[in-house]
Design a protein around this motif. Structure first.
Motif, short mmCIF file in Angstrom:
data_model
loop_
_atom_site.label_atom_id
_atom_site.label_comp_id
_atom_site.label_asym_id
_atom_site.label_seq_id
_atom_site.Cartn_x
_atom_site.Cartn_y
_atom_site.Cartn_z
N ALA A 217 -41.20 -11.70 13.48
CA ALA A 217 -40.43 -11.93 14.71
C ALA A 217 -39.97 -13.38 14.84
O ALA A 217 -39.52 -13.79 15.91
CB ALA A 217 -41.25 -11.53 15.93
N ALA A 218 -40.07 -14.15 13.76
CA ALA A 218 -39.74 -15.58 13.86
C ALA A 218 -38.30 -15.80 14.30
O ALA A 218 -37.39 -15.05 13.91
CB ALA A 218 -39.99 -16.26 12.51
N LEU A 219 -38.10 -16.83 15.12
CA LEU A 219 -36.74 -17.22 15.50
C LEU A 219 -36.01 -17.70 14.26
O LEU A 219 -36.63 -18.20 13.32
CB LEU A 219 -36.80 -18.35 16.54
N LYS A 220 -34.69 -17.60 14.28
CA LYS A 220 -33.96 -17.92 13.04
C LYS A 220 -34.05 -19.41 12.70
O LYS A 220 -33.95 -19.80 11.55
CB LYS A 220 -32.51 -17.43 13.09
N PRO A 223 -38.61 -23.27 10.79
CA PRO A 223 -38.67 -23.83 9.43
C PRO A 223 -39.43 -22.89 8.49
O PRO A 223 -40.45 -22.31 8.90
CB PRO A 223 -39.45 -25.14 9.63
N ILE A 224 -38.96 -22.77 7.30
CA ILE A 224 -39.53 -21.75 6.41
C ILE A 224 -41.01 -21.99 6.11
O ILE A 224 -41.80 -21.05 6.01
CB ILE A 224 -38.69 -21.62 5.12
N VAL A 225 -41.43 -23.27 6.05
CA VAL A 225 -42.86 -23.52 5.76
C VAL A 225 -43.77 -23.14 6.93
O VAL A 225 -44.98 -23.03 6.75
CB VAL A 225 -43.13 -25.00 5.36
N LEU A 226 -43.17 -22.97 8.11
CA LEU A 226 -43.99 -22.56 9.27
C LEU A 226 -43.86 -21.06 9.54
O LEU A 226 -44.44 -20.54 10.49
CB LEU A 226 -43.56 -23.33 10.52
N ASP A 227 -43.07 -20.36 8.75
CA ASP A 227 -42.83 -18.94 9.00
C ASP A 227 -44.02 -18.13 8.47
O ASP A 227 -44.25 -18.06 7.26
CB ASP A 227 -41.53 -18.53 8.30
#
Ligand code: PMP
Length: 367
Positions: A217-220, A223-227
């Motif tokens: 459900a991550a917002l677009k 940051p990818i390392v925090l996804d």
């Protein structure tokens, strides 16, 4: 060697001596392979074994159910103040989150979350961080994506001794400063995170335990390392993880396991913190802890010396005298002053007893 020093620091904090000695022994040649963990590829078979062992130990110590992922991330506890809303506030279209704000760290987390959605603090603002507001009066929003709280406020010494009921939304907790200090029923949580540098290792790695169905459900703009979904899909190896910090954590977890696990840690932590709180309570106001007795932290004991506002000269004398005896890092956080004794897992009963003895002597001399 400096055997006499007792570190009461709030974090980075004391590590078990046996962990330091093992890391020292293995520093230049890990497990006979001829190189250090510091030099090892994060994709090597040896490191894979280290990270898997760390995860398995955590799963065992906390009885983590199978439908939870365990992630090892960078960015510290503060990184999670951003990662939590970035990943979870979008669980519901309204992008709302409930926060309980009981100290510096939950206040920072709530402020960060405001960047990404609507934050509702479920209780009237506290004028001092010395208590947990009556849970009966919380205005919990059942349509929020999650309810967030900090299980132990490191600066103010306020610890939850119960698990809040989120009434629908998933529960998220910052356990940075009381992680593995007591048993936890992970199944009550959507997500738990903890920086390692207090109870489970050194700075550099943050553990995230997250229920699988919350991924995706991550917002677009996350940051990818925090996804979490990306990191879970790559077993925390999307990019180079903090390898050495993970290795140190594995040694600390092994130590906790060999010393009786979270139940034993809890018993010892009650014993250690009681030694200090008992002296405070029996001191007729010479020592004062501003925190309500029912939410006093077992990990961080903040107190004033001389009067409830603190007598600056006497507090300085207290800290100087402690330092002469090798008891260091007792100064309260710069935002609150006074004294703070942090009693994480690696601090022994003997260490706490040494401080208690010093407090008794200091009281007799200055009362
Ligand atoms: N949460 C709590 C409860 C903390 O005590 C701290 C740090 N002392 C943080 C978050 C922030 O951690 P970091 O410095 O790793 O970002």
């Amino acid at each position: 060697e400096n055997k006499q020093t007792i570190n009461f620091g709030a974090g980075p904090a004391k590590l078990p001596q046996s962990v330091l000695l093992q890391a020292q022994k293995e520093l230049t040649n890990y497990n006979g392979i001829g190189i250090s963990v510091l030099e090892m590829s994060h994709r090597s078979a040896d490191f894979t074994k280290i990270i898997n062992t760390t995860e398995n130990l955590l799963r065992e110590l906390l009885k983590i159910p199978d439908n939870y992922k365990v992630l090892f991330l960078q960015g510290g506890g503060s990184g999670q103040f951003s990662a939590v809303p970035l990943n979870l506030i979008g669980l519901k279209e309204e992008k709302r989150a409930d926060y309980i704000v009981t100290g510096t760290w939950s206040a920072k987390a709530a402020k960060e979350a405001e960047k990404y959605g609507k934050v509702n603090v479920v209780h009237p603002k506290l004028d001092s961080y010395t208590k947990i507001p009556e849970s009966g009066g919380w205005a919990v929003d059942s349509s929020a994506s999650y309810l967030y709280y900090c299980c132990n406020e490191t600066v103010h010494g306020v610890e939850f001794n119960f698990t809040p009921d989120p009434k629908g939304p998933v529960l998220v907790s910052d356990m940075s400063s009381n992680f593995l200090s007591r048993p936890v029923d992970v199944s009550k949580f959507g997500l738990i995170f903890a920086g390692a540098q207090k109870n489970v290792g050194c700075a550099g790695v943050t553990v995230v335990i997250v229920r699988e169905d919350l991924l995706g459900a991550a917002l677009k703009e996350c940051p990818i390392v925090l996804d979490y979904q990306v990191q879970a899909g790559n077993s925390s190896l999307y990019n180079t993880p903090p390898c050495f910090s993970i290795y140190i954590m594995s040694l600390v977890l092994e130590w906790i396991k060999n010393n009786g696990g979270t139940e034993a840690m809890e018993r010892l932590n009650i014993q250690k913190s009681s030694l200090i709180y008992d002296i405070i309570s029996a001191s007729n106001g010479f020592y004062t802890c501003p925190v309500d007795p029912d939410c006093r932290s077992r990990m961080n004991v903040p107190f004033r010396v001389g009067s409830s506002q603190g007598d600056d000269a006497l507090e300085k004398k207290f800290l100087d005298g402690a330092a002469k005896l090798g008891m260091i890092s007792l100064k309260g956080h710069r935002s609150v002053g006074g004294v703070r004794a942090s009693l994480y897992n690696a601090v022994t009963v003997e260490d706490a007893q040494a401080l208690a003895n010093y407090m008794s002597r200091f009281l007799k001399e200055h009362q």
